[in-house]
Design a protein around this motif. Structure first.
Motif, PDB file in Angstrom:
ATOM      1  N   CYS A  67       1.885   1.818   6.058  1.00  0.00           N
ATOM      2  CA  CYS A  67       0.990   0.668   5.885  1.00  0.00           C
ATOM      3  C   CYS A  67       1.781  -0.502   5.316  1.00  0.00           C
ATOM      4  O   CYS A  67       2.542  -0.343   4.352  1.00  0.00           O
ATOM      5  CB  CYS A  67      -0.174   1.026   4.963  1.00  0.00           C
ATOM      6  SG  CYS A  67      -1.385  -0.306   4.781  1.00  0.00           S
ATOM      7  N   CYS A 121      -4.601  -0.164   0.155  1.00  0.00           N
ATOM      8  CA  CYS A 121      -5.484  -1.194   0.694  1.00  0.00           C
ATOM      9  C   CYS A 121      -6.893  -0.598   0.792  1.00  0.00           C
ATOM     10  O   CYS A 121      -7.082   0.614   0.632  1.00  0.00           O
ATOM     11  CB  CYS A 121      -4.980  -1.669   2.056  1.00  0.00           C
ATOM     12  SG  CYS A 121      -4.895  -0.359   3.311  1.00  0.00           S
ATOM     13  N   GLN A 122      -7.883  -1.430   1.063  1.00  0.00           N
ATOM     14  CA  GLN A 122      -9.269  -0.955   1.050  1.00  0.00           C
ATOM     15  C   GLN A 122      -9.527   0.164   2.057  1.00  0.00           C
ATOM     16  O   GLN A 122     -10.154   1.171   1.714  1.00  0.00           O
ATOM     17  CB  GLN A 122     -10.223  -2.133   1.294  1.00  0.00           C
ATOM     18  CG  GLN A 122     -10.339  -3.096   0.112  1.00  0.00           C
ATOM     19  CD  GLN A 122     -10.986  -2.451  -1.099  1.00  0.00           C
ATOM     20  OE1 GLN A 122     -11.683  -1.446  -0.990  1.00  0.00           O
ATOM     21  NE2 GLN A 122     -10.752  -3.024  -2.265  1.00  0.00           N
ATOM     22  N   PRO A 123      -9.069   0.068   3.326  1.00  0.00           N
ATOM     23  CA  PRO A 123      -9.341   1.169   4.273  1.00  0.00           C
ATOM     24  C   PRO A 123      -8.709   2.487   3.840  1.00  0.00           C
ATOM     25  O   PRO A 123      -9.349   3.548   3.930  1.00  0.00           O
ATOM     26  CB  PRO A 123      -8.755   0.651   5.595  1.00  0.00           C
ATOM     27  CG  PRO A 123      -8.747  -0.833   5.455  1.00  0.00           C
ATOM     28  CD  PRO A 123      -8.464  -1.096   4.018  1.00  0.00           C
ATOM     29  N   HIS A 124      -7.471   2.464   3.367  1.00  0.00           N
ATOM     30  CA  HIS A 124      -6.818   3.709   2.969  1.00  0.00           C
ATOM     31  C   HIS A 124      -7.374   4.228   1.647  1.00  0.00           C
ATOM     32  O   HIS A 124      -7.375   5.440   1.411  1.00  0.00           O
ATOM     33  CB  HIS A 124      -5.308   3.491   2.878  1.00  0.00           C
ATOM     34  CG  HIS A 124      -4.642   3.375   4.210  1.00  0.00           C
ATOM     35  ND1 HIS A 124      -3.700   2.415   4.500  1.00  0.00           N
ATOM     36  CD2 HIS A 124      -4.811   4.085   5.355  1.00  0.00           C
ATOM     37  CE1 HIS A 124      -3.294   2.555   5.755  1.00  0.00           C
ATOM     38  NE2 HIS A 124      -3.956   3.554   6.294  1.00  0.00           N
ATOM     39  N   CYS A 165       0.842  -1.191   0.000  1.00  0.00           N
ATOM     40  CA  CYS A 165       0.000   0.000   0.000  1.00  0.00           C
ATOM     41  C   CYS A 165       0.880   1.245   0.000  1.00  0.00           C
ATOM     42  O   CYS A 165       1.909   1.305   0.688  1.00  0.00           O
ATOM     43  CB  CYS A 165      -0.910  -0.016   1.236  1.00  0.00           C
ATOM     44  SG  CYS A 165      -1.945   1.453   1.416  1.00  0.00           S
ATOM     45  N   ALA A 195     -10.560   4.009   0.865  1.00  0.00           N
ATOM     46  CA  ALA A 195     -11.788   4.683   1.278  1.00  0.00           C
ATOM     47  C   ALA A 195     -11.484   6.042   1.901  1.00  0.00           C
ATOM     48  O   ALA A 195     -12.186   7.031   1.656  1.00  0.00           O
ATOM     49  CB  ALA A 195     -12.554   3.804   2.268  1.00  0.00           C
ATOM     50  N   GLU A 196     -10.414   6.114   2.712  1.00  0.00           N
ATOM     51  CA  GLU A 196     -10.035   7.391   3.328  1.00  0.00           C
ATOM     52  C   GLU A 196      -9.610   8.403   2.270  1.00  0.00           C
ATOM     53  O   GLU A 196      -9.974   9.585   2.334  1.00  0.00           O
ATOM     54  CB  GLU A 196      -8.893   7.144   4.310  1.00  0.00           C
ATOM     55  CG  GLU A 196      -8.359   8.401   4.981  1.00  0.00           C
ATOM     56  CD  GLU A 196      -7.167   8.115   5.881  1.00  0.00           C
ATOM     57  OE1 GLU A 196      -6.504   9.080   6.304  1.00  0.00           O
ATOM     58  OE2 GLU A 196      -6.888   6.924   6.149  1.00  0.00           O
ATOM     59  N   LYS A 253     -12.640   9.635   0.260  1.00  0.00           N
ATOM     60  CA  LYS A 253     -13.500  10.520   1.037  1.00  0.00           C
ATOM     61  C   LYS A 253     -13.006  11.966   0.963  1.00  0.00           C
ATOM     62  O   LYS A 253     -13.784  12.912   1.010  1.00  0.00           O
ATOM     63  CB  LYS A 253     -13.563  10.042   2.486  1.00  0.00           C
ATOM     64  CG  LYS A 253     -14.577  10.782   3.348  1.00  0.00           C
ATOM     65  CD  LYS A 253     -14.544  10.261   4.772  1.00  0.00           C
ATOM     66  CE  LYS A 253     -14.917   8.801   4.843  1.00  0.00           C
ATOM     67  NZ  LYS A 253     -14.950   8.301   6.245  1.00  0.00           N
TER      68      LYS A 253
END
Length: 218
Positions: free
Chosen positions: A45, A67-70, A40, A72-73, A76
């Motif tokens: 990460c 990665c998926q969480p970062h 990532c 999405a961040e 946003k």
């Protein structure tokens, strides 16, 4: 209260055993990348990247891998029209309404014999291609090509990192490292007499420097 009804804990001394070397190695294997995976791009990460995001509105064909969480961040906080004036926003919206697509030249392939022969005759004034006043460029000297701008193409993460270090977008590696050392000394409690009011700035400085190192700018 009778002694038979009093609470007696079964375990009085609870101790946590430190992990062994094999257990610590097993924990590290959780973050190990498999063949074909990439890390990532978010600083710090260690997980595998599974989603991509454009670096900026001017670099839509160049991407970060998160990665998926970062991812999405990052999405946003993404704003395509950030920093644009009202006129520029209206112009981009109008271009999008009619397609906003690139155009291509209507000419024969460079491998066409007829096209090559016509270009040769036109440039040399061959039969049927007379241009005595160079109205169409025949015989005229080609205009000097403007030098390409040396400005670096930076993504959103790199621009924000340079801003956190109070640097311009054309800052080079030595200047980035010097500013990082200066800001760490200024904001770290061990160097500023124990003042912890700048710890938030210190975290941003460290994260910004890690981002620039990951992008091979520092």
């Amino acid at each position: 209260m009778p002694g038979a009804f009093q609470y007696k804990p079964k375990f009085v001394d609870i101790r946590v055993r430190p992990p062994s070397k094999d257990e610590a190695k097993q924990d590290d294997d959780v973050y190990a990348l498999k063949p074909g995976e990439r890390a990532c791009d978010h600083p710090g990460c260690r997980t595998a990247a599974t989603a991509r995001a454009p670096k900026s509105r001017d670099m839509l064909n160049e991407h970060y891998w998160f990665c998926q969480p970062h991812a999405a961040e990052y999405n946003k906080q993404w704003d395509f029209f950030a920093g644009m004036s009202e006129g520029e926003i209206r112009r981009r919206q109008a271009e999008s309404a009619v397609g906003d697509r690139p155009t291509w030249q209507f000419k024969a392939s460079k491998f066409s014999r007829e096209s090559a022969a016509a270009a040769h005759n036109f440039g040399t004034g061959g039969p049927g291609f007379s241009d005595p006043f160079s109205l169409f460029g025949a015989g005229a000297k080609p205009a000097p090509r403007p030098e390409a701008a040396n400005a670096r193409r930076l993504g959103k993460l790199e621009r924000n990192a340079l801003a956190d270090l109070d640097l311009d977008e054309d800052a080079e590696g030595p200047a980035i490292r010097a500013r990082y050392i200066e800001l760490v000394k200024r904001t770290h409690p061990d160097s500023n007499g124990g003042d912890r009011s700048a710890e938030h700035k210190l975290q941003r400085v460290i994260k910004a420097y890690q981002t620039l190192k990951k992008a091979k700018l520092a």
